[in-house]
Design an enzyme around this catalytic site. Structure first.
Site, PDB file in Angstrom:
ATOM      1  N   GLU A 177       2.460 -25.077 -12.126  1.00 42.60           N
ATOM      2  CA  GLU A 177       3.864 -25.132 -12.536  1.00 42.60           C
ATOM      3  C   GLU A 177       4.068 -25.296 -14.031  1.00 42.60           C
ATOM      4  O   GLU A 177       4.877 -24.590 -14.645  1.00 42.60           O
ATOM      5  CB  GLU A 177       4.599 -26.251 -11.793  1.00 42.60           C
ATOM      6  N   HIS A 209       9.105 -33.675  -0.721  1.00 41.72           N
ATOM      7  CA  HIS A 209       9.707 -32.338  -0.640  1.00 41.72           C
ATOM      8  C   HIS A 209      11.222 -32.369  -0.435  1.00 41.72           C
ATOM      9  O   HIS A 209      11.783 -31.437   0.115  1.00 41.72           O
ATOM     10  CB  HIS A 209       9.087 -31.547   0.515  1.00 41.72           C
TER      11      HIS A 209
HETATM   12  C1  LIG Z   1       2.501 -28.626  -6.970  1.00 40.22           C
HETATM   13  C2  LIG Z   1       2.857 -27.824  -5.765  1.00 40.22           C
HETATM   14  N1  LIG Z   1       3.229 -26.545  -5.936  1.00 40.22           N
HETATM   15  C3  LIG Z   1       3.547 -25.787  -4.862  1.00 40.22           C
HETATM   16  C4  LIG Z   1       3.499 -26.315  -3.607  1.00 40.22           C
HETATM   17  C5  LIG Z   1       3.867 -25.468  -2.391  1.00 40.22           C
HETATM   18  N2  LIG Z   1       2.656 -25.154  -1.638  1.00 40.22           N
HETATM   19  C6  LIG Z   1       2.308 -25.907  -0.573  1.00 40.22           C
HETATM   20  S1  LIG Z   1       0.857 -25.436   0.042  1.00 40.22           S
HETATM   21  C7  LIG Z   1       0.656 -24.216  -1.070  1.00 40.22           C
HETATM   22  C8  LIG Z   1      -0.562 -23.372  -1.042  1.00 40.22           C
HETATM   23  C9  LIG Z   1      -1.796 -24.160  -1.285  1.00 40.22           C
HETATM   24  O1  LIG Z   1      -2.913 -23.396  -1.033  1.00 40.22           O
HETATM   25  P1  LIG Z   1      -4.362 -24.017  -0.964  1.00 40.22           P
HETATM   26  O2  LIG Z   1      -4.547 -24.979  -2.073  1.00 40.22           O
HETATM   27  O3  LIG Z   1      -5.303 -22.881  -0.909  1.00 40.22           O
HETATM   28  O4  LIG Z   1      -4.395 -24.858   0.378  1.00 40.22           O
HETATM   29  P2  LIG Z   1      -4.219 -24.351   1.892  1.00 40.22           P
HETATM   30  O5  LIG Z   1      -2.763 -24.437   2.212  1.00 40.22           O
HETATM   31  O6  LIG Z   1      -4.749 -22.966   1.984  1.00 40.22           O
HETATM   32  O7  LIG Z   1      -4.981 -25.312   2.730  1.00 40.22           O
HETATM   33  C10 LIG Z   1       1.750 -24.181  -1.931  1.00 40.22           C
HETATM   34  C11 LIG Z   1       1.929 -23.219  -3.026  1.00 40.22           C
HETATM   35  C12 LIG Z   1       3.144 -27.668  -3.481  1.00 40.22           C
HETATM   36  N3  LIG Z   1       3.127 -28.267  -2.278  1.00 40.22           N
HETATM   37  N4  LIG Z   1       2.813 -28.395  -4.563  1.00 40.22           N
END
Ligand SMILES: Cc1ncc(C[n+]2csc(CCOP(=O)(O)OP(=O)(O)O)c2C)c(N)n1
Ligand SMILES: [Mg+2]
Lengths: 401, 329
Positions: free
Chosen positions: B60, B129
């Protein structure tokens, strides 16, 4: 391929993975029934990475993860009843219903959360490691996060600090090939994630995250380096989530065939097959692991269903680490007084009944207005509304964050 | 007029401005292939391609910072942060950089960037959230802050935001994305920042509400009229910086009573600020203290029951209105 351990260990690994799988399936079902709300991120397919990791941790070690961690807590020893109750938002949940699916926590079993902010757990892991080092204890921390999480600023800053201060932490990337709908090669310039911390002085290796024994071996070595050599390392486990990112994901970013290909590598099926093939476990024991999982999970759903919702007068509890219930911190600054009326005993009966039934209640509190300055605990007088807006529920289902 | 959902109105605003000006582009997490976490950028990748609709890593602060740099060099980035909660990770670039640069460099550089972010509670998304940060951004000099509550305003304000030369924090509400409304057609339907909307006229009490609470304020006004014979004037400021204080003060001079409704925390909130402004500038016109209705002073609990109790509802606004009228001197 690592050798099979003894029968008891094999059974334990299989049973844990089967339990998590079944728990997640049930969680998904309860979400469809609207018993669980908010966002629900399931780890179906990732069981070997989870169980392989926790199976080589000591009781005093710390585990910290993301918002996809029902299974991590359970693997660490948290009662599935309490995890399910948390998904239901009930008082017997791991966080008393405050945190929900994304914020599971169990201090007793040293499962240090459950965080909704991607990357937020990384610096905290460094701090847990610092505490072990500072106190001269030989506990280590395992920090699990997603492939997407390696792109956060927290990742780089934490790797540097951990390497600089030689913190006893194993960083474990659960690489399930996607951060939400974005594939690794579209979100990370370095697609060999095990190399991403090299420049900071943190060596990395890769492991088959669908093979519980391979994960055990990799994690055991990482833990050994952290514990004995005071060296933080990075382990990248290749795994896959069979379900969408969360319950509402239309999955436009991947093909059905890809999911099926990974399902061929199923960590539970294949491990069971191998154990049976080698004569370490019998079909009967495999079935027993499944049956036990089934029973445990159905009991968890029943337990969660029976657990009460948090009383409204607990709204401000634990906001501060203090036990004096009449202190300044309990004063609700909102005006007017209906906001101060989250004490159930003083709710008019009809209001309480309607609230319990999930119906909307509109009305004014009876009686004189309490003066917060005089009362200390200002949560008097009352009116409460549980507005069950269909539109909102639909929105939450259709949206994703 | 077309009937659109809020998310469609916002998408149309972006698409129209992108057609109009090559310098406008969108970047953010999952805005492209995934079509946006809340489907606000649906279809944009198809129309404009990857050069102008850019999926970003989960970074971000860097996404916003890259927006700042691109804006300083003449582009007009629209940065989508998946939710306001994650904008906390970008606070450094928003406050120390985007907001400060024009002033700190004595006007040599400008930052024509829009940072869009949805927030609010009500979906059981729990403590990390469900934030409402209108007050947080309102506090920062150098930022413009928009908080539309209807599809028409959403579209018009977003177009203005994109054309504006200042950094704009554009706050959307997750519960409003599905709400439909009439939206004027045509490229040039824009709305000046700093023009409040009087949603309902009335002479007894002024109710100011933002985002979802603008709707709740209107519902409360209807109840006040039907059940209590009280006619409330409902005002939606639509932008908090600049703020159309005149419209609010004019109303308070007429009604002599004010209630402010927001979802955010009580301390240092939008209501706290507005209440001070009203008290400072229209003290003699007030017959009773200004009432604030806010979210609870806690991190949003997940439990549906606690969450609903932590969010303001219509009857809280009704009670506040009755309380200020009762408290008349
Ligand atoms: C700082 C932040 N930015 C965006 C999000 C929204 N978000 C939640 S899960 C996710 C994807 C994360 O992917 P990964 O780290 O590969 O974990 P996975 O869900 O595949 O286990 C996003 C963008 C968040 N929760 N926190
Ligand atoms: Mg991932």
């Amino acid at each position: 391929m690592p050798d099979l351990p003894d029968a008891a260990t094999c059974y334990e690994l299989l049973a844990r993975m089967a339990l998590i799988r079944r728990f997640e399936e049930e969680a998904g079902r309860q979400y469809q029934r609207a018993k669980a709300g908010g966002f629900l991120h399931l780890a179906i397919g990732e069981e070997a990475t989870i169980v392989g990791t926790t199976s080589v941790m000591r009781d005093e070690d710390f585990l910290i993860g993301t918002y996809r961690t029902h299974g991590h807590a359970i693997a660490r020893g948290t009662d599935p009843n309490r995890v399910m109750a948390e998904l239901f938002g009930r008082v017997d949940g791991t966080s008393g219903g405050r945190g929900g699916s994304m914020h599971i926590f169990d201090a007793e079993n040293r499962f240090m959360g459950g965080y909704g902010i991607v990357g937020g757990n990384l610096p905290i892991a460094a701090g847990l490691g610092l505490a072990s080092q500072y106190k001269g204890e030989d506990s280590v921390t395992v920090c699990m996060f997603g492939d997407g999480g390696t792109n956060t600023g927290n990742f780089g800053e934490t790797m540097n600090l951990a390497a600089l201060w030689t913190l006893p932490v194993l960083f474990l990337v659960e690489n399930n090939l996607y951060g939400m709908g974005t594939a690794v090669e579209r979100h990370s310039a370095q697609t060999d994630l095990s190399k991403k911390a090299e420049g900071y002085g943190i060596p990395g290796t890769r492991v088959d995250g669908m093979d519980v024994l391979a994960v055990r071996e990799g994690v055991a070595e990482g833990i050994r380096m952290a514990r004995e050599d005071a060296r933080p390392t990075l382990l990248e486990a290749f795994t896959y989530r069979y379900r969408g990112h969360s319950a509402a994901d239309p999955e436009v970013y991947r093909e059905r065939e890809e999911v099926e290909e990974w399902q061929e590598k199923d960590p539970i099926e294949n491990f069971a097959k191998r154990c049976v093939g080698a004569g370490v476990l019998g079909e009967r024991e495999v079935q027993q692991a499944r049956d036990t999982a089934e029973e445990t999970v159905l009991a968890a759903a029943e337990f969660a269903e029976a657990s009460p919702e948090p009383p409204l007068d607990t709204m401000y509890e634990s906001l501060y680490a203090t036990t004096d219930p009449s202190g300044w911190y309990a004063v609700d600054e909102r005006s007017p007084e209906p906001h101060r009326g989250e004490r159930e005993e003083s709710m008019p009966d009809t209001a309480r009944e309607l609230a319990e039934a999930g119906a909307a209640y509109a009305g004014r509190p009876e009686g004189p207005r309490p003066n917060p300055a005089l009362e200390g605990d200002a949560r008097e007088g009352t009116a409460h509304n549980v507005e069950d807006s269909g539109e909102q529920a639909v929105n939450a289902q259709e949206d994703e964050g | 007029m077309a009937t659109l959902r809020m998310r469609e109105a916002l998408r149309d605003a972006m698409a129209e401005e992108m057609r109009r000006d090559e310098a406008v582009f969108v970047m953010g997490e999952d805005v492209g292939v995934f079509q946006g976490a809340f489907k606000v950028t649906e279809g944009l990748l198809d129309e404009f391609g990857e050069r102008r609709v850019r999926d970003t890593p989960i970074s971000e602060n860097t996404i916003v910072g890259a927006g700042v740099g691109a804006a300083m060099a003449g582009l007009r980035p629209i940065v989508e942060l998946m939710t306001v909660n994650f904008s906390l990770l970008a606070l450094d670039q928003i406050v120390n950089h985007a907001a400060a640069i024009p002033y700190m460099f004595n006007g040599q550089a400008k930052v024509p960037m829009v940072v869009r972010m949805p927030g609010g509670g009500g979906h059981q998304l729990g403590p990390t959230h469900s934030h409402s940060f209108e007050a947080l951004y309102l506090q920062v000099p150098g930022l413009l802050v928009a908080c539309p509550s209807t599809p028409a305003d959403g579209k018009a304000l977003l177009k203005t935001a994109i054309r504006d030369d200042n950094p704009v924090i554009f706050i959307e509400h997750e519960s409003l994305y599905g709400v439909r409304g009439e939206v004027p057609e045509g490229d040039d339907h824009v709305l000046r920042f700093g023009e409040a909307a009087v949603r309902r006229e009335g002479g007894d009490v002024t109710i100011v509400g933002i985002l979802k609470m603008a709707q709740v304020a209107e519902e409360a006004a209807r109840t006040l009229s039907h059940e209590h014979g009280i006619e409330a004037e409902v005002i939606d400021p639509r932008t908090l910086r600049p703020l159309d204080l005149d419209t609010i003060l004019d109303s308070v001079r007429k009604t002599n009573h004010a209630v402010i409704v927001e979802e955010g925390w009580p301390h240092g909130g939008v209501g706290a600020n507005l209440s001070t402004l009203i008290t400072e500038q229209a003290f003699d016109d007030l017959d009773a203290p200004v009432q604030r209705v806010t979210g609870a002073d806690v991190h949003m609990p997940y439990s549906k029951r606690l969450e609903q109790a932590a969010i303001p509802h219509e009857e809280h606004v009704v009670s506040a209105a009755l309380a200020t009228l009762e408290g008349s001197i």
